[in-house]
Design a protein around this motif. Structure first.
Motif, PDB file in Angstrom:
ATOM      1  N   MET A 175      -4.845  25.344  48.112  1.00 37.67           N
ATOM      2  CA  MET A 175      -5.352  26.099  46.982  1.00 37.67           C
ATOM      3  C   MET A 175      -5.442  25.207  45.742  1.00 37.67           C
ATOM      4  O   MET A 175      -4.438  24.669  45.287  1.00 37.67           O
ATOM      5  N   PRO A 176      -6.641  25.022  45.170  1.00 36.66           N
ATOM      6  CA  PRO A 176      -6.773  24.158  43.992  1.00 36.66           C
ATOM      7  C   PRO A 176      -6.072  24.772  42.784  1.00 36.66           C
ATOM      8  O   PRO A 176      -5.794  25.973  42.725  1.00 36.66           O
ATOM      9  N   PHE A 177      -5.798  23.920  41.799  1.00 35.99           N
ATOM     10  CA  PHE A 177      -5.195  24.420  40.566  1.00 35.99           C
ATOM     11  C   PHE A 177      -6.158  25.352  39.833  1.00 35.99           C
ATOM     12  O   PHE A 177      -5.749  26.379  39.294  1.00 35.99           O
ATOM     13  N   ILE A 178      -7.431  24.974  39.820  1.00 36.80           N
ATOM     14  CA  ILE A 178      -8.459  25.773  39.160  1.00 36.80           C
ATOM     15  C   ILE A 178      -9.390  26.298  40.244  1.00 36.80           C
ATOM     16  O   ILE A 178     -10.066  25.516  40.928  1.00 36.80           O
ATOM     17  N   ARG A 179      -9.406  27.602  40.431  1.00 36.03           N
ATOM     18  CA  ARG A 179     -10.198  28.207  41.499  1.00 36.03           C
ATOM     19  C   ARG A 179     -11.658  28.331  41.053  1.00 36.03           C
ATOM     20  O   ARG A 179     -12.006  29.213  40.267  1.00 36.03           O
ATOM     21  N   LEU A 180     -12.497  27.415  41.560  1.00 36.37           N
ATOM     22  CA  LEU A 180     -13.905  27.370  41.203  1.00 36.37           C
ATOM     23  C   LEU A 180     -14.737  27.152  42.453  1.00 36.37           C
ATOM     24  O   LEU A 180     -14.213  26.813  43.522  1.00 36.37           O
ATOM     25  N   ALA A 181     -16.017  27.334  42.296  1.00 38.68           N
ATOM     26  CA  ALA A 181     -16.955  27.030  43.382  1.00 38.68           C
ATOM     27  C   ALA A 181     -17.033  25.516  43.565  1.00 38.68           C
ATOM     28  O   ALA A 181     -16.702  24.747  42.654  1.00 38.68           O
ATOM     29  N   PRO A 182     -17.473  25.043  44.760  1.00 38.76           N
ATOM     30  CA  PRO A 182     -17.528  23.588  45.004  1.00 38.76           C
ATOM     31  C   PRO A 182     -18.369  22.832  43.982  1.00 38.76           C
ATOM     32  O   PRO A 182     -17.987  21.744  43.539  1.00 38.76           O
ATOM     33  N   GLU A 183     -19.524  23.393  43.583  1.00 40.40           N
ATOM     34  CA  GLU A 183     -20.355  22.679  42.617  1.00 40.40           C
ATOM     35  C   GLU A 183     -19.695  22.647  41.234  1.00 40.40           C
ATOM     36  O   GLU A 183     -19.848  21.666  40.488  1.00 40.40           O
ATOM     37  N   GLU A 184     -18.945  23.683  40.890  1.00 38.73           N
ATOM     38  CA  GLU A 184     -18.241  23.668  39.618  1.00 38.73           C
ATOM     39  C   GLU A 184     -17.060  22.685  39.641  1.00 38.73           C
ATOM     40  O   GLU A 184     -16.758  22.041  38.630  1.00 38.73           O
ATOM     41  N   ARG A 185     -16.406  22.575  40.791  1.00 36.56           N
ATOM     42  CA  ARG A 185     -15.343  21.579  40.882  1.00 36.56           C
ATOM     43  C   ARG A 185     -15.911  20.169  40.771  1.00 36.56           C
ATOM     44  O   ARG A 185     -15.283  19.274  40.194  1.00 36.56           O
TER      45      ARG A 185
END
Length: 781
Positions: free
Chosen positions: A303-313
């Motif tokens: 689980m990433p620290f900031i839950r975003l879509a792949p393109e936003e990450r």
């Protein structure tokens, strides 16, 4: 031989005395030299014209002197304590009656001796106060200068008149770097050195370009391949360790590039200035990209620290690297501006695009953080912090750009770049927290519950505390101010005549924890090894174990307080004043505490007893200091205050032993032979295995009921805990025997008598007449 031995002993004693005397005199501060330093510092403070560097150097000297004075304040402490004890032994000097001559002379000698011993400490106290006051004055001067510099209004970079000066300053610095290189190349000796070092330069350049171009990509792919195979914390930890190569390998390439530039012998003064700043600038860029890959990972396995879509990450990773580049540009530009003495107009013009770009990147990063808040399914504490951080970044970016445009260059610079560095520190703390959690999960094998465990949370808390000094320094706090704060904290808190320092606090925690663990070990040994081999009942064993726990904790606290040097008598007045108010508010708590001790000592109830109190019936499962836990027969826990068990009425069914009585009522129809019923019931009672033969069971003819002859079986059971099962089994047997014997078990019967039964015969006729009349009335004509 004896004379020689005596001579050796005397010589050793003389040498030791000389060394001791030298040490005492050598440790004493040189007050003559101190007066010169104090005078110079006072003049500098009063004039207020010295530079910040000079003031910092002077302050460091004052700090060193203050440390000497602080150590000198304890001079003759043991001797002073001895003399004070002697004066205390003499008692108070009488006010009216005359004192004996020998005591009076002894008191005078001791008082004179005490004044003599206290003189060095008092002198040190005075010098300490002066040094501390000068240090505070220097801090105030530097702090005021920083505030004035922060609020200094310069020319606005939006004025087109200032643009040529900015462009000219930047182009002048870059052209001078190139001209210095060309000048160096025109020197024949440097050309010769360049040709000699050319193989080394080419080798370093090849290594540098290889590592800078491919090194980061190699380790990024390797870390991604490790992470994408599994979602385990161990995989994440391994991928994080491998990902450090994204910093190490390119940084080695950068160092090789710098070394190649130095090896050419063509770098001038400004070129060497830029080369000296490249390691710091390059590390900032590489660390920013690495933090971006950790906070905005490519893989979704953990689980990433900031839950975003792949393109936003992906955008987040690019923004992190771009912010690092802005820090690197700030480092290089600030050095060039200082070396070439750029004007204020030129600095504001050159920095304005950098401020605008950095502010826009912070705004975009704030938008990504806001997306995290909208996409999260459960709004937790970390999610709220992310949302607050996003709004804070938005405000910082807008304010910084506005300040730079107005002309507050220093304020904008000290707002936007510290914000970027603070973001990097917070991201690094998040990564370290995840590393601590992963290590704990791998070591303990509890990956599912590792994030909710106490130890990772505590480690994360300490990491945040460790990051606070770095954040403070980023935002302008001087290292000397942090040292001053640490000095004040290390001295501790003074309560009465007792000073409690952090060292004392950690000593108390360590010793108390050791005593607590030792108490638990002794409790476990007694409970599992020693007490089961005695003839003591279970309740007594539990009482001893609980009592040992309370005594052990009390002794551990007492030893810890003594070892930490905390004088309880000095806080007795404070505790006495607080105890009055606390006593009124905690009467019930104290009452339950005392009742718990009484229960453990007197043991009217014990763990495992079957009791009934306040209408609650069940087994005693735990007796604590404040309350007792009772498990009812429907498997619910009832928490009963200990005061109710001591002052109220308690029924204990199993106190001392488990023998108890069962009563089984039964009724038979009128006309049945009572003696026959007695024989059958006695046979049922005596044949049950739980019923004791002595005393023998009995059958009681209770009387004549409304519908039956009432009997009762009364029997003593071996274990009263089985009373319901025994009662049920006897009822089953009674029903079977009565059915076989043809004995009727009656049920309640009621006879109803009507006083005027003849009225019932007229009711149907009236009903039929009225129905016929109603029918005629409703029928059509």
């Amino acid at each position: 031989m004896r004379h020689a031995l005596r001579l050796i002993i005397v010589t050793v004693l003389l040498i030791s005395s000389a060394v001791s005397l030298w040490a005492q005199t050598g440790d004493a501060p040189d007050y003559t030299l101190w007066q010169n330093v104090a005078t110079r510092a006072s003049e500098a403070v009063e004039a207020g014209r010295a530079s910040d560097v000079a003031l910092e150097e002077l302050r460091q000297q004052l700090v060193d002197w203050r440390m000497q004075f602080d150590a000198a304040r304890t001079t003759n402490a043991n001797s002073i304590q001895i003399v004070e004890n002697q004066l205390t032994a003499l008692g108070d000097q009488p006010e009216t009656a005359s004192e004996p001559t020998d005591i009076r002379l002894q008191r005078q000698d001791l008082s004179a001796r005490l004044s003599e011993l206290q003189a060095p400490a008092r002198t040190a106290d005075v010098a300490y106060s002066k040094a501390d006051g000068l240090i505070r004055s220097i801090d105030a001067i530097i702090r005021n200068r920083k505030a004035e510099e922060l609020l200094e209004l310069g020319p606005t970079p939006l004025n087109p008149v200032a643009w040529p000066s900015g462009l000219a300053a930047l182009s002048n610095s870059t052209s001078r770097i190139a001209s210095e290189t060309v000048t160096a190349w025109q020197n024949p000796s440097q050309q010769t050195e360049f040709r000699e070092n050319l193989p080394k330069v080419l080798l370093l350049l090849a290594l540098a370009f290889l590592l800078l171009a491919r090194g980061r990509e190699w380790f990024e792919r390797l870390a991604y391949s490790v992470q994408s195979q599994s979602a385990s914390m161990g995989r994440w930890l391994a991928a994080s360790a491998i990902s450090l190569g994204q910093i190490i390998l390119p940084f080695v390439g950068l160092l090789a590039l710098i070394e190649a530039a130095y090896a050419t012998e063509l770098a001038g003064l400004r070129g060497e200035l830029v080369l000296s700043t490249l390691p710091q600038a390059g590390f900032a860029v590489l660390a920013s990209f690495w933090l971006g890959t950790r906070v905005f990972p490519k893989s979704d396995q953990v689980m990433p620290f900031i839950r975003l879509a792949p393109e936003e990450r992906r955008e987040g990773r690019l923004l992190a690297g771009a912010l690092g580049i802005s820090l690197a540009l700030d480092t290089i530009l600030s050095e060039l501006a200082r070396y070439d003495s750029w004007s204020t107009d030129a600095i504001s013009v050159v920095y304005l695009p950098l401020f605008v770009l950095a502010g826009l990147m912070l705004l975009r990063l704030a938008v990504l953080l806001a997306h995290h808040d909208t996409q999260s399914h459960d709004s937790g504490y970390r999610d709220r912090l992310v949302a607050i951080l996003g709004r804070l970044l938005t405000g910082i970016a807008i304010v910084a750009i506005a300040l730079a445009a107005i002309g507050y260059f220093n304020a904008a610079q000290r707002l936007i770049f510290p914000s970027i560095i603070s973001l990097q520190i917070l991201a690094f703390v998040l990564v370290l927290q995840r590393v601590a959690t992963a290590v704990f999960a791998v070591v303990t094998g509890t990956e599912d519950t590792a994030r909710q465990s106490l130890i990772p949370v505590l480690l994360g808390f300490f990491l945040v505390l460790a990051a606070v000094p770095f954040l403070a320094m980023v935002w302008g706090t001087r290292a000397s101010e942090l040292n001053e704060l640490w000095t004040a904290i290390s001295k501790g808190l003074t309560i009465g005549e007792t000073r409690i320092s952090p060292t004392d606090f950690f000593t108390f925690i360590l010793i108390f924890f050791a005593g607590y663990m030792l108490t638990r070990l002794l409790q476990g040994a007694l409970k599992n090894t020693v007490l089961p081999k005695t003839k003591m009942d279970v309740g007594g064993q539990n009482a001893i174990v609980s009592g040992l726990g309370y005594i052990g904790i009390f002794l551990a606290a007492l030893v810890a307080i003594t070892a930490a040097g905390i004088d309880l008598s000095s806080i007795a007045l404070v505790a006495g004043a607080l105890s009055v108010g606390i006593g009124f508010g905690l009467q019930n708590v104290v009452s339950n505490f005392v009742s718990g001790i009484i229960l453990l000592i007197e043991r009217p109830i014990s763990e495992g007893d079957w009791i009934e109190v306040n209408g609650n019936m069940g087994y005693v499962r735990d007796i604590s200091v404040r309350s007792t836990r009772i498990e009812t027969f429907d498997r619910t826990d009832v928490i009963v205050p200990n005061a109710d068990l001591v002052s109220g009425t308690v029924t204990n069914f199993t106190r001392g032993n488990t023998v108890g009585r069962v009563i089984v009522p039964v009724g038979v129809a009128y006309g049945t032979d009572p003696r026959r019923i007695e024989t059958i019931l006695l046979d049922i009672a005596t044949s049950h295995p739980m019923v004791l033969d002595n005393p023998a069971p009995s059958v009681v003819f209770q009387g004549f009921g409304a519908s039956s002859l009432d009997f009762e079986i009364r029997a003593i059971l071996r274990d009263v805990n089985w009373v319901l099962s025994v009662k049920s089994e006897m009822n089953f047997e009674i029903a079977k025997r009565f059915m076989d014997e043809g004995i009727e078990i009656p049920f309640a019967q009621t006879d109803i008598w009507f006083r005027n039964p003849e009225t019932l015969a007229q009711v149907p006729k009236k009903t039929s007449d009225s129905s016929a009349h109603q029918k005629d009335k409703d029928s059509p004509e």
